[in-house]
Design a protein around this motif. Structure first.
Motif, mmCIF file in Angstrom:
data_model
loop_
_atom_site.group_PDB
_atom_site.id
_atom_site.type_symbol
_atom_site.label_atom_id
_atom_site.label_comp_id
_atom_site.label_asym_id
_atom_site.label_seq_id
_atom_site.Cartn_x
_atom_site.Cartn_y
_atom_site.Cartn_z
ATOM 1 N N PHE A 1 38.185 47.884 64.092
ATOM 2 C CA PHE A 1 38.049 49.035 64.999
ATOM 3 C C PHE A 1 37.836 48.595 66.443
ATOM 4 O O PHE A 1 37.083 49.212 67.208
ATOM 5 C CB PHE A 1 36.907 49.964 64.556
ATOM 6 C CG PHE A 1 37.043 50.449 63.146
ATOM 7 C CD1 PHE A 1 38.286 50.713 62.593
ATOM 8 C CD2 PHE A 1 35.924 50.628 62.358
ATOM 9 C CE1 PHE A 1 38.413 51.166 61.280
ATOM 10 C CE2 PHE A 1 36.033 51.068 61.046
ATOM 11 C CZ PHE A 1 37.282 51.329 60.505
ATOM 12 N N ASP A 2 38.475 47.531 66.803
ATOM 13 C CA ASP A 2 38.411 47.006 68.162
ATOM 14 C C ASP A 2 39.683 46.195 68.399
ATOM 15 O O ASP A 2 40.314 45.729 67.444
ATOM 16 C CB ASP A 2 37.170 46.123 68.342
ATOM 17 C CG ASP A 2 36.954 45.724 69.797
ATOM 18 O OD1 ASP A 2 37.463 46.443 70.689
ATOM 19 O OD2 ASP A 2 36.297 44.687 70.046
ATOM 20 N N VAL A 3 40.047 46.029 69.656
ATOM 21 C CA VAL A 3 41.231 45.242 69.992
ATOM 22 C C VAL A 3 40.868 44.251 71.089
ATOM 23 O O VAL A 3 40.890 44.592 72.272
ATOM 24 C CB VAL A 3 42.405 46.132 70.446
ATOM 25 C CG1 VAL A 3 43.648 45.264 70.696
ATOM 26 C CG2 VAL A 3 42.723 47.203 69.424
ATOM 27 N N PRO A 4 40.518 43.021 70.731
ATOM 28 C CA PRO A 4 40.232 42.009 71.754
ATOM 29 C C PRO A 4 41.495 41.649 72.520
ATOM 30 O O PRO A 4 42.611 41.863 72.048
ATOM 31 C CB PRO A 4 39.711 40.829 70.933
ATOM 32 C CG PRO A 4 40.304 41.012 69.578
ATOM 33 C CD PRO A 4 40.378 42.490 69.361
ATOM 34 N N GLN A 5 41.292 41.083 73.696
ATOM 35 C CA GLN A 5 42.446 40.764 74.533
ATOM 36 C C GLN A 5 43.367 39.735 73.879
ATOM 37 O O GLN A 5 44.580 39.708 74.141
ATOM 38 C CB GLN A 5 41.981 40.248 75.894
ATOM 39 C CG GLN A 5 41.133 38.988 75.852
ATOM 40 C CD GLN A 5 40.637 38.584 77.224
ATOM 41 O OE1 GLN A 5 40.955 39.231 78.226
ATOM 42 N NE2 GLN A 5 39.862 37.517 77.288
#
Length: 326
Positions: free
Chosen positions: A202-206
């Motif tokens: 539930f997150d999108v790191p660079q």
């Protein structure tokens, strides 16, 4: 005079018509009684296995990016993402076979005959196969949504299937107007990679964004190799791919950029994840593909370039997965 006129008319009427279609493909009778039935090997060939690594690459990169934090490895979700990606890839390959076949585009194609164009399989059967694999992808996607509770992603899944169908399907397929590479970059690069990461953490790191761009560019390179092979046939059939629009030389240059640029991204990531330097090993196959694209003499040689680019893509994804997960 009258006799001479009759001779001229007779000569004109008896003139042979120039053959049309693929000169390298054996003539296939329109009489279904004289057409051999397709074998299992024909169906497997129509699935275009050389393109399947493009479905694996974004899942590898997206899953690796999801492991950057302290979150556990959600292998069931990752496997479901792989089923979605592979199902869509095979589905779009069968859909292209069906749509190009009924339009007559593949009658001009160099290389092995497609199922629909060869008339060895009824178009409805090929369409059913395409819808079947779209259905498999949809079911796997639904399972992911139920497991994660991210119901809004049903819209993303629907958009993926719509984009897959209208690549060559519908009245105005975008693949016939030079937009194929754009949609491939978005859906087989950005959406596939970032979506894989999101449903796991539930997150999108660079890092996922950087990897998604690399995966998308390599997928576009594969499409360019395919369209460069078919440039003359597509032009004759009225299929205005990006390659048809910009020509051979510009396509060769763009292919080179699409293959090399992902490794520039990997070099940047390697400053923080040293194992990412190993992606340069994948560039060996990519460099061979570039050499073929610039020096080929026969269109069939580009099939090898296509396969090498697909291999480059999956190796690139595997090394980035290792770099992120280590």
């Amino acid at each position: 005079m009258a006799g001479s006129t009759r001779k001229k008319r007779k000569g004109t009427g008896s003139a042979k018509q120039q053959p049309r279609g693929n000169p390298q493909k054996a003539h296939v009778s329109r009489d279904p009684r004289h057409v051999e039935k397709a074998t299992a090997g024909d169906w497997i060939g129509a699935a275009r296995l050389r393109t399947l690594p493009l479905a694996v690459t974004p899942v590898l990169i997206g899953t690796g990016a999801a492991l950057l934090g302290d979150a556990p490895f959600h292998w069931v979700i990752a496997l479901a993402c792989l089923v979605v990606a592979v199902g869509l890839q095979i589905g779009v390959n069968y859909a292209n076979d069906y749509s190009d076949g009924i339009r007559g585009t593949d009658d001009h194609r160099v290389g092995p005959a497609r199922l629909t164009a060869s008339r060895r399989v009824r178009p409805r059967a090929v369409l059913t196969a395409a819808l079947g694999f779209f259905g498999i992808a949809a079911l796997a996607g639904l399972a992911i949504v139920i497991r994660t509770g991210q119901w809004w992603m049903l819209l993303v899944g629907a958009a993926c299937i719509v984009a897959a169908w209208f690549y060559t399907g519908g009245r105005r397929p975008y693949g016939y107007f030079g937009l194929g590479e754009l949609f491939v970059f978005v859906f087989f690069g950005l959406v596939a990679t970032i979506g894989t990461t999101w449903v796991q953490v539930f997150d999108v790191p660079q890092e996922a964004w950087f990897g998604a761009v690399g995966a998308g560019l390599l997928a576009c390179a594969v499409l360019l190799a395919n369209n460069l092979r078919d440039i003359d046939q597509d032009r004759a059939a009225g299929k205005r791919t990006l390659t048809v629009l910009i020509g051979r030389r510009a396509t060769q240059a763009l292919f080179t950029v699409f293959v090399i640029a992902p490794f520039a991204i990997a070099a940047l990531l390697a400053l923080f994840y040293p194992i990412a330097w190993l992606t340069l090993l994948a560039l060996i196959a990519g460099a061979c593909a570039i050499l073929i694209v610039w020096t080929y003499r026969e269109a069939k040689e580009l099939v090898v370039a296509l396969a090498l680019t697909s291999l480059t893509s999956v190796a690139y994804g595997a090394f980035l997965f290792w770099a992120f997960a280590a």
